[in-house]
Design a protein around this motif. Sequence first.
Motif, PDB file in Angstrom:
ATOM      1  N   ARG A  24      36.798  54.420  51.308  1.00  0.00           N
ATOM      2  CA  ARG A  24      37.093  55.115  49.931  1.00  0.00           C
ATOM      3  C   ARG A  24      36.427  56.353  50.252  1.00  0.00           C
ATOM      4  NH1 ARG A  24      35.110  49.885  46.601  1.00  0.00           N
ATOM      5  NH2 ARG A  24      36.955  48.673  47.408  1.00  0.00           N
ATOM      6  N   GLU A  25      36.714  57.341  49.171  1.00  0.00           N
ATOM      7  CA  GLU A  25      36.351  58.603  49.184  1.00  0.00           C
ATOM      8  C   GLU A  25      34.909  58.649  48.710  1.00  0.00           C
ATOM      9  OE1 GLU A  25      37.367  62.963  47.333  1.00  0.00           O
ATOM     10  OE2 GLU A  25      38.761  61.372  47.693  1.00  0.00           O
ATOM     11  N   ILE A  26      34.044  59.531  49.307  1.00  0.00           N
ATOM     12  CA  ILE A  26      32.553  59.583  48.876  1.00  0.00           C
ATOM     13  C   ILE A  26      32.341  61.177  48.880  1.00  0.00           C
ATOM     14  CG2 ILE A  26      30.156  59.107  49.681  1.00  0.00           C
ATOM     15  CD1 ILE A  26      30.837  56.668  51.009  1.00  0.00           C
ATOM     16  N   LYS A  27      31.769  61.279  47.567  1.00  0.00           N
ATOM     17  CA  LYS A  27      31.718  62.616  47.449  1.00  0.00           C
ATOM     18  C   LYS A  27      29.970  63.007  47.417  1.00  0.00           C
ATOM     19  CE  LYS A  27      35.538  63.133  44.143  1.00  0.00           C
ATOM     20  NZ  LYS A  27      35.912  63.218  42.804  1.00  0.00           N
ATOM     21  N   THR A  28      29.626  63.946  48.280  1.00  0.00           N
ATOM     22  CA  THR A  28      28.301  64.400  48.316  1.00  0.00           C
ATOM     23  C   THR A  28      28.409  65.822  47.753  1.00  0.00           C
ATOM     24  OG1 THR A  28      28.752  65.033  50.580  1.00  0.00           O
ATOM     25  CG2 THR A  28      27.797  62.832  50.518  1.00  0.00           C
ATOM     26  N   VAL A  29      27.176  66.062  47.054  1.00  0.00           N
ATOM     27  CA  VAL A  29      27.098  67.352  46.371  1.00  0.00           C
ATOM     28  C   VAL A  29      25.941  67.819  46.834  1.00  0.00           C
ATOM     29  CG1 VAL A  29      26.789  68.569  44.314  1.00  0.00           C
ATOM     30  CG2 VAL A  29      28.302  66.804  44.386  1.00  0.00           C
ATOM     31  N   LYS A  30      25.686  68.949  47.691  1.00  0.00           N
ATOM     32  CA  LYS A  30      24.766  69.311  48.201  1.00  0.00           C
ATOM     33  C   LYS A  30      24.420  70.851  47.530  1.00  0.00           C
ATOM     34  CE  LYS A  30      22.462  70.965  52.271  1.00  0.00           C
ATOM     35  NZ  LYS A  30      22.549  71.229  53.800  1.00  0.00           N
ATOM     36  N   ILE A  31      23.137  70.880  46.784  1.00  0.00           N
ATOM     37  CA  ILE A  31      22.686  72.074  45.753  1.00  0.00           C
ATOM     38  C   ILE A  31      21.653  72.614  46.677  1.00  0.00           C
ATOM     39  CG2 ILE A  31      21.734  73.083  43.600  1.00  0.00           C
ATOM     40  CD1 ILE A  31      22.892  70.444  42.522  1.00  0.00           C
ATOM     41  N   ASP A  32      22.083  73.918  47.071  1.00  0.00           N
ATOM     42  CA  ASP A  32      21.166  74.941  47.794  1.00  0.00           C
ATOM     43  C   ASP A  32      20.265  75.790  46.805  1.00  0.00           C
ATOM     44  OD1 ASP A  32      19.946  76.295  49.783  1.00  0.00           O
ATOM     45  OD2 ASP A  32      21.540  77.478  50.517  1.00  0.00           O
ATOM     46  N   LYS A  33      19.196  75.462  46.579  1.00  0.00           N
ATOM     47  CA  LYS A  33      18.531  76.456  45.668  1.00  0.00           C
ATOM     48  C   LYS A  33      18.332  77.943  46.037  1.00  0.00           C
ATOM     49  CE  LYS A  33      16.734  73.244  43.202  1.00  0.00           C
ATOM     50  NZ  LYS A  33      17.007  72.736  41.812  1.00  0.00           N
ATOM     51  N   GLY A  34      18.408  78.211  47.189  1.00  0.00           N
ATOM     52  CA  GLY A  34      18.463  79.864  47.470  1.00  0.00           C
ATOM     53  C   GLY A  34      19.766  80.262  47.186  1.00  0.00           C
ATOM     54  N   THR A  35      20.848  79.696  47.324  1.00  0.00           N
ATOM     55  CA  THR A  35      22.334  80.249  46.856  1.00  0.00           C
ATOM     56  C   THR A  35      22.347  80.382  45.358  1.00  0.00           C
ATOM     57  OG1 THR A  35      23.197  79.064  48.702  1.00  0.00           O
ATOM     58  CG2 THR A  35      24.786  79.641  47.156  1.00  0.00           C
ATOM     59  N   VAL A  36      21.920  79.122  44.774  1.00  0.00           N
ATOM     60  CA  VAL A  36      21.944  79.463  43.259  1.00  0.00           C
ATOM     61  C   VAL A  36      21.153  80.359  42.740  1.00  0.00           C
ATOM     62  CG1 VAL A  36      21.251  78.109  41.174  1.00  0.00           C
ATOM     63  CG2 VAL A  36      22.321  76.834  42.987  1.00  0.00           C
ATOM     64  N   ASP A  37      19.954  80.812  43.172  1.00  0.00           N
ATOM     65  CA  ASP A  37      18.977  81.731  42.935  1.00  0.00           C
ATOM     66  C   ASP A  37      19.841  83.083  43.183  1.00  0.00           C
ATOM     67  OD1 ASP A  37      16.562  82.877  41.809  1.00  0.00           O
ATOM     68  OD2 ASP A  37      16.039  83.305  43.867  1.00  0.00           O
ATOM     69  N   PHE A  38      20.215  83.291  44.294  1.00  0.00           N
ATOM     70  CA  PHE A  38      20.897  84.466  44.466  1.00  0.00           C
ATOM     71  C   PHE A  38      22.070  84.765  43.685  1.00  0.00           C
ATOM     72  CE2 PHE A  38      24.105  86.786  46.896  1.00  0.00           C
ATOM     73  CZ  PHE A  38      23.526  87.940  47.306  1.00  0.00           C
ATOM     74  N   TYR A  39      22.764  83.575  43.219  1.00  0.00           N
ATOM     75  CA  TYR A  39      24.077  84.000  42.440  1.00  0.00           C
ATOM     76  C   TYR A  39      23.540  84.131  40.949  1.00  0.00           C
ATOM     77  CZ  TYR A  39      27.939  82.490  39.533  1.00  0.00           C
ATOM     78  OH  TYR A  39      29.055  82.609  38.545  1.00  0.00           O
ATOM     79  N   HIS A  52      28.095  90.245  50.830  1.00  0.00           N
ATOM     80  CA  HIS A  52      29.111  89.834  51.837  1.00  0.00           C
ATOM     81  C   HIS A  52      28.314  89.260  53.050  1.00  0.00           C
ATOM     82  CE1 HIS A  52      32.627  91.691  49.868  1.00  0.00           C
ATOM     83  NE2 HIS A  52      31.970  92.823  49.943  1.00  0.00           N
ATOM     84  N   GLU A  53      27.240  89.587  53.207  1.00  0.00           N
ATOM     85  CA  GLU A  53      26.621  88.854  54.415  1.00  0.00           C
ATOM     86  C   GLU A  53      26.116  87.573  54.275  1.00  0.00           C
ATOM     87  OE1 GLU A  53      22.223  89.755  56.500  1.00  0.00           O
ATOM     88  OE2 GLU A  53      23.188  91.483  55.917  1.00  0.00           O
ATOM     89  N   PHE A  54      25.432  87.414  52.918  1.00  0.00           N
ATOM     90  CA  PHE A  54      25.198  86.133  52.231  1.00  0.00           C
ATOM     91  C   PHE A  54      26.301  85.288  52.127  1.00  0.00           C
ATOM     92  CE2 PHE A  54      23.982  82.946  48.941  1.00  0.00           C
ATOM     93  CZ  PHE A  54      22.691  82.661  49.392  1.00  0.00           C
ATOM     94  N   ASN A  55      27.491  85.726  51.936  1.00  0.00           N
ATOM     95  CA  ASN A  55      28.656  84.756  51.727  1.00  0.00           C
ATOM     96  C   ASN A  55      29.250  84.688  53.351  1.00  0.00           C
ATOM     97  OD1 ASN A  55      28.923  84.670  49.037  1.00  0.00           O
ATOM     98  ND2 ASN A  55      30.313  86.295  48.826  1.00  0.00           N
ATOM     99  N   SER A  56      29.025  85.330  54.035  1.00  0.00           N
ATOM    100  CA  SER A  56      29.610  85.058  55.445  1.00  0.00           C
ATOM    101  C   SER A  56      28.619  83.883  56.122  1.00  0.00           C
ATOM    102  CB  SER A  56      29.609  86.260  56.313  1.00  0.00           C
ATOM    103  OG  SER A  56      28.326  86.797  56.573  1.00  0.00           O
ATOM    104  N   GLN A  57      27.213  84.048  55.920  1.00  0.00           N
ATOM    105  CA  GLN A  57      26.196  83.057  56.488  1.00  0.00           C
ATOM    106  C   GLN A  57      26.473  81.616  55.811  1.00  0.00           C
ATOM    107  OE1 GLN A  57      22.584  84.909  55.999  1.00  0.00           O
ATOM    108  NE2 GLN A  57      22.902  86.281  57.783  1.00  0.00           N
ATOM    109  N   ASN A  58      26.529  81.600  54.370  1.00  0.00           N
ATOM    110  CA  ASN A  58      26.536  80.312  53.639  1.00  0.00           C
ATOM    111  C   ASN A  58      27.855  79.691  53.282  1.00  0.00           C
ATOM    112  OD1 ASN A  58      23.559  80.206  53.432  1.00  0.00           O
ATOM    113  ND2 ASN A  58      23.919  81.796  51.842  1.00  0.00           N
ATOM    114  N   LEU A  59      28.733  80.390  53.349  1.00  0.00           N
ATOM    115  CA  LEU A  59      30.225  79.840  52.742  1.00  0.00           C
ATOM    116  C   LEU A  59      30.636  79.290  54.170  1.00  0.00           C
ATOM    117  CD1 LEU A  59      31.574  82.222  50.276  1.00  0.00           C
ATOM    118  CD2 LEU A  59      30.614  80.116  50.101  1.00  0.00           C
ATOM    119  N   GLU A  60      30.376  79.735  55.348  1.00  0.00           N
ATOM    120  CA  GLU A  60      30.908  78.869  56.633  1.00  0.00           C
ATOM    121  C   GLU A  60      30.381  77.684  56.866  1.00  0.00           C
ATOM    122  OE1 GLU A  60      30.019  81.779  59.806  1.00  0.00           O
ATOM    123  OE2 GLU A  60      31.645  83.198  59.031  1.00  0.00           O
ATOM    124  N   LYS A  61      29.101  77.412  56.423  1.00  0.00           N
ATOM    125  CA  LYS A  61      28.452  75.995  56.598  1.00  0.00           C
ATOM    126  C   LYS A  61      29.187  75.175  55.722  1.00  0.00           C
ATOM    127  CE  LYS A  61      23.941  77.743  57.419  1.00  0.00           C
ATOM    128  NZ  LYS A  61      22.548  77.867  56.857  1.00  0.00           N
TER     129      LYS A  61
END
Length: 143
Positions: A60-75, A134-143
């Motif tokens: 069955r599908e298991i959903k995991t949510v990972k919240i990165d505080k650094g990404t939220v703060d940057f946003y 753009h640098e932040f997006n390239s580093q964090n969105l690829e993960k």
Amino acid sequence: MNDQSKRQKNKGGRKPKTDPCVHRYVFRLNDNDNNKFLSLFEASGMDNKAQFITSLLFSREIKTVKIDKGTVDFYMRLTSFYAQFRAIGVNYNQVVKLLYTHFTEKKAAAFLYRLEKNTAELAVLCHKIMELAHEFNSQNLEK
């Protein structure tokens, strides 16, 4: 006889399940596997370990949510920068209009020259912010 039939109908307690879980399986984990299992369980957000295991076993599908505080703060900071840039743009238009209505053209041109220098600095800062984003997006969105 009436008393006995009433007693048998109302036993009290929990209603029996229609399909009770009676089959039990036991397995053992070493420390590394247990730590990995617990981290997956916590990431899933489920409350019951047995339900977590059965959902894994039956794919069955298991959903995991990972919240990165650094990404939220940057946003959040990037959003506040955007709001500030909009406010500066509105104020810029108001200042230019007021300069031409209340000052002579010579004084207005002098003030506009100062304003242009500050606007150029602001544009350079905006480009640096965009590069960082753009640098932040390239580093964090690829993960």
